[in-house]
Design a protein around this motif. Structure first.
Motif, PDB file in Angstrom:
ATOM      1  N   PRO A  91       5.840  -1.332  -3.636  1.00  0.00           N
ATOM      2  CA  PRO A  91       6.563  -1.746  -2.431  1.00  0.00           C
ATOM      3  C   PRO A  91       5.805  -1.442  -1.135  1.00  0.00           C
ATOM      4  CG  PRO A  91       8.049  -0.676  -3.979  1.00  0.00           C
ATOM      5  CD  PRO A  91       6.653  -0.494  -4.529  1.00  0.00           C
ATOM      6  N   ALA A  92       5.857  -2.395  -0.215  1.00  0.00           N
ATOM      7  CA  ALA A  92       5.320  -2.264   1.154  1.00  0.00           C
ATOM      8  C   ALA A  92       3.803  -2.145   1.226  1.00  0.00           C
ATOM      9  CB  ALA A  92       5.973  -1.089   1.873  1.00  0.00           C
ATOM     10  N   VAL A  93       3.103  -2.477   0.137  1.00  0.00           N
ATOM     11  CA  VAL A  93       1.629  -2.431   0.169  1.00  0.00           C
ATOM     12  C   VAL A  93       1.080  -3.402   1.209  1.00  0.00           C
ATOM     13  CG1 VAL A  93      -0.448  -3.092  -1.110  1.00  0.00           C
ATOM     14  CG2 VAL A  93       1.188  -1.519  -2.125  1.00  0.00           C
ATOM     15  N   LYS A  94       1.522  -4.658   1.173  1.00  0.00           N
ATOM     16  CA  LYS A  94       0.996  -5.643   2.115  1.00  0.00           C
ATOM     17  C   LYS A  94       1.317  -5.255   3.557  1.00  0.00           C
ATOM     18  CE  LYS A  94       0.405  -9.967  -0.426  1.00  0.00           C
ATOM     19  NZ  LYS A  94       0.786 -11.406  -0.506  1.00  0.00           N
ATOM     20  N   GLU A  95       2.508  -4.752   3.758  1.00  0.00           N
ATOM     21  CA  GLU A  95       2.901  -4.355   5.108  1.00  0.00           C
ATOM     22  C   GLU A  95       2.020  -3.216   5.620  1.00  0.00           C
ATOM     23  OE1 GLU A  95       6.464  -6.257   3.184  1.00  0.00           O
ATOM     24  OE2 GLU A  95       4.866  -4.874   2.577  1.00  0.00           O
ATOM     25  N   PHE A  96       1.693  -2.276   4.745  1.00  0.00           N
ATOM     26  CA  PHE A  96       0.842  -1.157   5.150  1.00  0.00           C
ATOM     27  C   PHE A  96      -0.592  -1.632   5.402  1.00  0.00           C
ATOM     28  CE2 PHE A  96      -1.594   2.835   3.984  1.00  0.00           C
ATOM     29  CZ  PHE A  96      -1.370   3.452   5.205  1.00  0.00           C
ATOM     30  N   LEU A  97      -1.075  -2.554   4.578  1.00  0.00           N
ATOM     31  CA  LEU A  97      -2.417  -3.105   4.792  1.00  0.00           C
ATOM     32  C   LEU A  97      -2.483  -3.868   6.115  1.00  0.00           C
ATOM     33  CD1 LEU A  97      -3.270  -4.333   1.175  1.00  0.00           C
ATOM     34  CD2 LEU A  97      -4.242  -2.351   2.365  1.00  0.00           C
ATOM     35  N   ASP A  98      -1.430  -4.596   6.439  1.00  0.00           N
ATOM     36  CA  ASP A  98      -1.366  -5.278   7.735  1.00  0.00           C
ATOM     37  C   ASP A  98      -1.383  -4.271   8.880  1.00  0.00           C
ATOM     38  OD1 ASP A  98      -1.357  -8.013   7.080  1.00  0.00           O
ATOM     39  OD2 ASP A  98       0.777  -7.958   6.571  1.00  0.00           O
ATOM     40  N   PHE A  99      -0.654  -3.191   8.712  1.00  0.00           N
ATOM     41  CA  PHE A  99      -0.599  -2.134   9.721  1.00  0.00           C
ATOM     42  C   PHE A  99      -1.992  -1.557   9.971  1.00  0.00           C
ATOM     43  CE2 PHE A  99      -0.314   2.467  10.495  1.00  0.00           C
ATOM     44  CZ  PHE A  99       0.389   2.480  11.687  1.00  0.00           C
ATOM     45  N   LEU A 100      -2.745  -1.281   8.888  1.00  0.00           N
ATOM     46  CA  LEU A 100      -4.092  -0.734   9.026  1.00  0.00           C
ATOM     47  C   LEU A 100      -5.028  -1.746   9.680  1.00  0.00           C
ATOM     48  CD1 LEU A 100      -4.427   1.040   5.556  1.00  0.00           C
ATOM     49  CD2 LEU A 100      -4.070   2.133   7.781  1.00  0.00           C
ATOM     50  N   ASP A 204      -3.120  16.564   0.212  1.00  0.00           N
ATOM     51  CA  ASP A 204      -2.777  16.981   1.576  1.00  0.00           C
ATOM     52  C   ASP A 204      -1.421  16.425   1.991  1.00  0.00           C
ATOM     53  OD1 ASP A 204      -5.446  18.254   2.429  1.00  0.00           O
ATOM     54  OD2 ASP A 204      -6.080  16.279   1.719  1.00  0.00           O
ATOM     55  N   PHE A 205      -1.081  15.261   1.447  1.00  0.00           N
ATOM     56  CA  PHE A 205       0.189  14.610   1.755  1.00  0.00           C
ATOM     57  C   PHE A 205       0.761  14.006   0.481  1.00  0.00           C
ATOM     58  CE2 PHE A 205      -2.535  14.212   5.515  1.00  0.00           C
ATOM     59  CZ  PHE A 205      -1.736  14.767   6.499  1.00  0.00           C
ATOM     60  N   TYR A 206       2.057  13.683   0.514  1.00  0.00           N
ATOM     61  CA  TYR A 206       2.712  13.050  -0.639  1.00  0.00           C
ATOM     62  C   TYR A 206       3.729  12.048  -0.111  1.00  0.00           C
ATOM     63  CZ  TYR A 206       5.054  12.563  -5.182  1.00  0.00           C
ATOM     64  OH  TYR A 206       5.554  12.063  -6.352  1.00  0.00           O
ATOM     65  N   ILE A 207       3.685  10.827  -0.639  1.00  0.00           N
ATOM     66  CA  ILE A 207       4.674   9.814  -0.254  1.00  0.00           C
ATOM     67  C   ILE A 207       5.341   9.228  -1.490  1.00  0.00           C
ATOM     68  CG2 ILE A 207       3.549   9.189   1.923  1.00  0.00           C
ATOM     69  CD1 ILE A 207       2.465   6.653   0.439  1.00  0.00           C
ATOM     70  N   LYS A 208       6.587   8.839  -1.324  1.00  0.00           N
ATOM     71  CA  LYS A 208       7.302   8.130  -2.390  1.00  0.00           C
ATOM     72  C   LYS A 208       7.046   6.627  -2.296  1.00  0.00           C
ATOM     73  CE  LYS A 208      11.076  11.466  -2.923  1.00  0.00           C
ATOM     74  NZ  LYS A 208      12.546  11.665  -2.894  1.00  0.00           N
ATOM     75  N   SER A 209       6.776   6.159  -1.083  1.00  0.00           N
ATOM     76  CA  SER A 209       6.547   4.733  -0.841  1.00  0.00           C
ATOM     77  C   SER A 209       5.747   4.559   0.439  1.00  0.00           C
ATOM     78  CB  SER A 209       7.866   3.986  -0.744  1.00  0.00           C
ATOM     79  OG  SER A 209       7.657   2.665  -0.267  1.00  0.00           O
ATOM     80  N   TYR A 210       5.001   3.466   0.506  1.00  0.00           N
ATOM     81  CA  TYR A 210       4.260   3.163   1.739  1.00  0.00           C
ATOM     82  C   TYR A 210       5.201   2.835   2.900  1.00  0.00           C
ATOM     83  CZ  TYR A 210       0.137   2.955  -1.238  1.00  0.00           C
ATOM     84  OH  TYR A 210      -0.873   3.268  -2.109  1.00  0.00           O
ATOM     85  N   GLU A 211       6.454   2.568   2.580  1.00  0.00           N
ATOM     86  CA  GLU A 211       7.437   2.306   3.631  1.00  0.00           C
ATOM     87  C   GLU A 211       7.566   3.490   4.575  1.00  0.00           C
ATOM     88  OE1 GLU A 211      10.447  -0.654   1.148  1.00  0.00           O
ATOM     89  OE2 GLU A 211      10.656   1.519   0.960  1.00  0.00           O
ATOM     90  N   GLU A 212       7.278   4.681   4.067  1.00  0.00           N
ATOM     91  CA  GLU A 212       7.367   5.886   4.908  1.00  0.00           C
ATOM     92  C   GLU A 212       6.331   5.888   6.022  1.00  0.00           C
ATOM     93  OE1 GLU A 212       7.241   9.433   2.448  1.00  0.00           O
ATOM     94  OE2 GLU A 212       8.148   8.323   0.797  1.00  0.00           O
ATOM     95  N   LEU A 213       5.287   5.086   5.875  1.00  0.00           N
ATOM     96  CA  LEU A 213       4.175   5.113   6.826  1.00  0.00           C
ATOM     97  C   LEU A 213       4.263   3.998   7.859  1.00  0.00           C
ATOM     98  CD1 LEU A 213       1.321   5.798   4.247  1.00  0.00           C
ATOM     99  CD2 LEU A 213       2.688   7.442   5.523  1.00  0.00           C
ATOM    100  N   LEU A 214       5.268   3.164   7.755  1.00  0.00           N
ATOM    101  CA  LEU A 214       5.395   2.022   8.668  1.00  0.00           C
ATOM    102  C   LEU A 214       6.301   2.332   9.859  1.00  0.00           C
ATOM    103  CD1 LEU A 214       5.771  -0.780   5.975  1.00  0.00           C
ATOM    104  CD2 LEU A 214       3.709  -0.151   7.250  1.00  0.00           C
TER     105      LEU A 214
END
Length: 214
Positions: A91-100, A204-214
């Motif tokens: 989930p949210a891979v494309k959105e995170f790649l767009d963000f980067l 160093d960090f832990y996420i459940k989903s890339y949605e947390e980074l958007l």
């Protein structure tokens, strides 16, 4: 997390795509072709290995008569349809790649998987354009936790290792990134839930989903 980051490097399986359980099924099906039982420790024994190293392991451990190239070609054939048709992005891979991309942060892939399957799934999901460097298990001599694959990707991007942020889903992958001198974020994945505490300890960090980074 992205402070002072000049490049982001991703593992592929279990990090960008949900494919880890599929590989376990392929290992079982492959050994069944030779009427061989599946050791309980198989997944643990091959974790982090490149496809070539895994082929060496299978040939030595199980006495597979096929050549190393034949073993790898069979695995690629067994997985290719899934990689082009059914294996989903997390989930949210494309959105995170767009963000980067909007942040002008270059991205790369550092995977133990083969070039054939890596390119197939990137094309299937139309995300190959996001990655300026792709390093696969075909191009390195040492698998994770050795840092070679991540150092090679950083070199291709012309970014110093300490300025790279890595996303990984398994302990050996996290160790690979850390040994390369990079910051590592562990990504939750069903396949590695048993290792959740170890992943949190190593990364160093832990996420459940890339949605947390958007």
């Amino acid at each position: 997390m992205l402070s002072n980051v000049k490049a982001v490097l991703f593992d592929l399986d279990g990090t960008l795509v949900d494919s880890m359980s599929m590989w376990k099924d392929i290992d079982v099906a492959y050994l069944q072709k030779f009427h061989l039982p599946v050791p309980k420790t198989l997944q643990q024994d091959i974790e982090g290995l490149s496809m070539y190293q895994t082929a060496v392991y299978f040939k030595k451990t199980f006495g597979i008569p096929d050549s190393l190239d034949e073993i790898q070609n069979t695995w690629n054939e067994m997985a290719y349809e899934a990689y082009t048709c059914t294996v989903p992005l997390k989930p949210a891979v494309k959105e995170f790649l767009d963000f980067l991309k909007e942040k002008n942060i270059p991205c790369g892939i550092a995977t133990s998987n083969s070039r054939v399957l890596t390119e197939a799934i990137l094309k299937a999901h139309q995300i190959e354009k996001y990655f300026s460097a792709v390093v696969t298990g075909d191009e390195v001599t040492k698998g994770k936790p050795d840092p070679q694959v991540y150092l090679t990707a950083a070199k291709k991007l012309q970014v110093e290792p300490e300025a790279c942020l890595v996303f990984e889903d398994i302990p050996f992958g996290i160790m690979s990134g850390k040994q390369a001198g990079m910051t590592v974020c562990a990504v939750e994945d069903v396949y590695s839930m048993k290792d959740r505490e170890e992943k949190m300890r190593l990364a160093d960090f832990y996420i459940k989903s890339y949605e947390e980074l958007l």
